[in-house]
Enzyme design. Structure first.
Site, PDB file in Angstrom:
ATOM      1  N   SER A 262      -0.294  -2.894   8.202  1.00 16.48           N
ATOM      2  CA  SER A 262       0.753  -3.502   9.031  1.00 16.48           C
ATOM      3  C   SER A 262       0.132  -4.269  10.195  1.00 16.48           C
ATOM      4  O   SER A 262       0.728  -5.196  10.727  1.00 16.48           O
ATOM      5  CB  SER A 262       1.714  -2.421   9.535  1.00 16.48           C
ATOM      6  OG  SER A 262       0.999  -1.322  10.045  1.00 16.48           O
ATOM      7  N   ARG A 263      -1.085  -3.908  10.594  1.00 12.90           N
ATOM      8  CA  ARG A 263      -1.726  -4.603  11.715  1.00 12.90           C
ATOM      9  C   ARG A 263      -2.308  -5.964  11.325  1.00 12.90           C
ATOM     10  O   ARG A 263      -2.723  -6.737  12.198  1.00 12.90           O
ATOM     11  CB  ARG A 263      -2.802  -3.715  12.346  1.00 12.90           C
ATOM     12  CG  ARG A 263      -2.181  -2.509  13.065  1.00 12.90           C
ATOM     13  CD  ARG A 263      -3.168  -1.692  13.880  1.00 12.90           C
ATOM     14  NE  ARG A 263      -2.470  -0.694  14.695  1.00 12.90           N
ATOM     15  CZ  ARG A 263      -2.387   0.602  14.415  1.00 12.90           C
ATOM     16  NH1 ARG A 263      -2.952   1.071  13.325  1.00 12.90           N
ATOM     17  NH2 ARG A 263      -1.744   1.424  15.216  1.00 12.90           N
TER      18      ARG A 263
ATOM     19  N   LYS B 155      -7.358   3.899   2.255  1.00 13.37           N
ATOM     20  CA  LYS B 155      -7.778   2.980   3.327  1.00 13.37           C
ATOM     21  C   LYS B 155      -8.103   3.770   4.588  1.00 13.37           C
ATOM     22  O   LYS B 155      -9.064   3.489   5.276  1.00 13.37           O
ATOM     23  CB  LYS B 155      -6.706   1.928   3.627  1.00 13.37           C
ATOM     24  CG  LYS B 155      -7.188   0.928   4.690  1.00 13.37           C
ATOM     25  CD  LYS B 155      -6.131  -0.080   5.039  1.00 13.37           C
ATOM     26  CE  LYS B 155      -5.164   0.454   6.044  1.00 13.37           C
ATOM     27  NZ  LYS B 155      -5.562   0.247   7.460  1.00 13.37           N
ATOM     28  N   ASP B 156      -7.263   4.778   4.871  1.00 14.52           N
ATOM     29  CA  ASP B 156      -7.540   5.675   5.995  1.00 14.52           C
ATOM     30  C   ASP B 156      -8.351   6.857   5.462  1.00 14.52           C
ATOM     31  O   ASP B 156      -7.869   7.984   5.384  1.00 14.52           O
ATOM     32  CB  ASP B 156      -6.219   6.146   6.620  1.00 14.52           C
ATOM     33  CG  ASP B 156      -5.445   4.975   7.216  1.00 14.52           C
ATOM     34  OD1 ASP B 156      -5.947   4.367   8.165  1.00 14.52           O
ATOM     35  OD2 ASP B 156      -4.348   4.672   6.721  1.00 14.52           O
TER      36      ASP B 156
ATOM     37  N   GLY C  55       0.829  -1.209   0.000  1.00 11.00           N
ATOM     38  CA  GLY C  55       0.000   0.000   0.000  1.00 11.00           C
ATOM     39  C   GLY C  55       0.858   1.251   0.000  1.00 11.00           C
ATOM     40  O   GLY C  55       0.625   2.197  -0.764  1.00 11.00           O
ATOM     41  N   HIS C  56       1.899   1.259   0.856  1.00 11.90           N
ATOM     42  CA  HIS C  56       2.814   2.399   0.879  1.00 11.90           C
ATOM     43  C   HIS C  56       3.581   2.504  -0.447  1.00 11.90           C
ATOM     44  O   HIS C  56       3.811   3.605  -0.947  1.00 11.90           O
ATOM     45  CB  HIS C  56       3.837   2.248   2.013  1.00 11.90           C
ATOM     46  CG  HIS C  56       3.233   2.177   3.384  1.00 11.90           C
ATOM     47  ND1 HIS C  56       3.060   0.989   4.059  1.00 11.90           N
ATOM     48  CD2 HIS C  56       2.749   3.152   4.205  1.00 11.90           C
ATOM     49  CE1 HIS C  56       2.509   1.238   5.242  1.00 11.90           C
ATOM     50  NE2 HIS C  56       2.309   2.534   5.360  1.00 11.90           N
TER      51      HIS C  56
END
Length: 284
Positions: A192-193, A155-156, A42-43
């Site tokens: 990452s979670r 996503k955020d 994603g990053h």
């Protein structure tokens, strides 16, 4: 094949500004990708977008203590600067800004940026202080680097709207660009979670995206947003999400509750599966 050289890294605001000023003096367009590390595809997609539309790309790597609540995972948040730097260098990033906490929040730092309304609902309700931490650090990073364009993942989604609003309200001369959520083949949004999920939980996790996609489709056809959100809550609980913080249909810009899909809307949810709090959203 030559080995990719380590990414050029600066750790002070003065060094960051000197580098960016040099590029700007040469007429180059600057892109910024703010991250907290623990980078994934994603990053990488944010970096790719910046490299494609800007002459120079700065990636920031800073685990921001002010956006973690007292019971949240700041101390155990994964940190591997060398891995993260190699990942973004391979995509063509030009500079890594990796400051220590004291560089960003020197002793006596007491100013906070709070985006009222937009930052107080949904994530803001469930994680008090979270968006004030995000808004403060993003404002600082934007002013430290003064890029032409900054890239954030959809996503955020609420975070992206908060950032767009603070940029407008504070007249920061930067464009915030949202980049589509990167997903696993089964629909799970990369995070990452996700590492906190057991294999069984990982098998259940895609239900979140699937359910939100169904709500988005139904609301788009004219179904009642609140009834659809209630149905979604039941679906998630039956699938094994032990706590659903929220699932809701909101205006795509203001995040106010909506009665229909006459204006652009977004379905947003946050729910717990095992130790992982998963968030996702889908456009109506």
């Amino acid at each position: 094949m030559g080995v990719a050289s380590p990414l050029d890294t600066v750790r002070t605001i003065a060094d960051l500004r000197a580098r960016v000023n040099g590029w700007r003096g040469a007429g180059q367009r600057i892109g910024l990708v703010p991250t907290m590390g623990a980078l994934h595809a994603g990053h990488v997609s944010l970096v790719k977008n910046s490299v494609a539309s800007c002459d120079k790309t700065v990636v920031t790597l800073f685990v921001n203590p002010t956006q973690f609540g007292p019971k949240e995972d700041f101390s155990v948040y994964p940190r591997d600067e060398a891995r993260d730097a190699a990942l973004v260098a391979a995509e063509g990033a030009d500079l890594l800004f990796a400051p220590v906490v004291d560089e960003v929040y020197p002793g006596g730092h007491s100013t906070k940026v709070h985006v009222g309304g937009l930052g107080d609902v949904l994530e803001g309700e469930h994680r008090p202080g979270f968006f004030t931490g995000v808004a403060t650090v993003v404002t600082k990073l934007l002013l430290q680097a003064l890029p032409d364009e900054a890239f954030f993942g959809e996503k955020d989604y609420q975070q992206l709207q908060v950032i767009k609003k603070l940029i407008r309200d504070l007249d920061i001369p930067v464009t915030a660009t949202g980049v589509a959520t990167v997903r696993e083949a089964d629909g799970l949004a990369l995070s990452s979670r996700n590492a906190y999920l057991t294999p069984a939980e990982r098998a259940t996790a895609p239900v979140l995206h699937g359910t939100l996609a169904q709500v988005a489709e139904q609301v788009g056809r004219g179904e009642d947003p609140r009834a659809q959100a209630e149905w979604a809550r039941g679906q998630l609980e039956r699938a094994g999400f032990w706590q659903v913080d929220y699932v809701t249909v909101r205006d795509a810009v203001t995040l106010d509750e909506v009665d229909d899909a006459s204006k652009p809307a977004r379905v947003l949810a946050a729910a717990w599966l095992g130790k992982a709090r998963l968030i996702d959203n889908v456009a109506v």
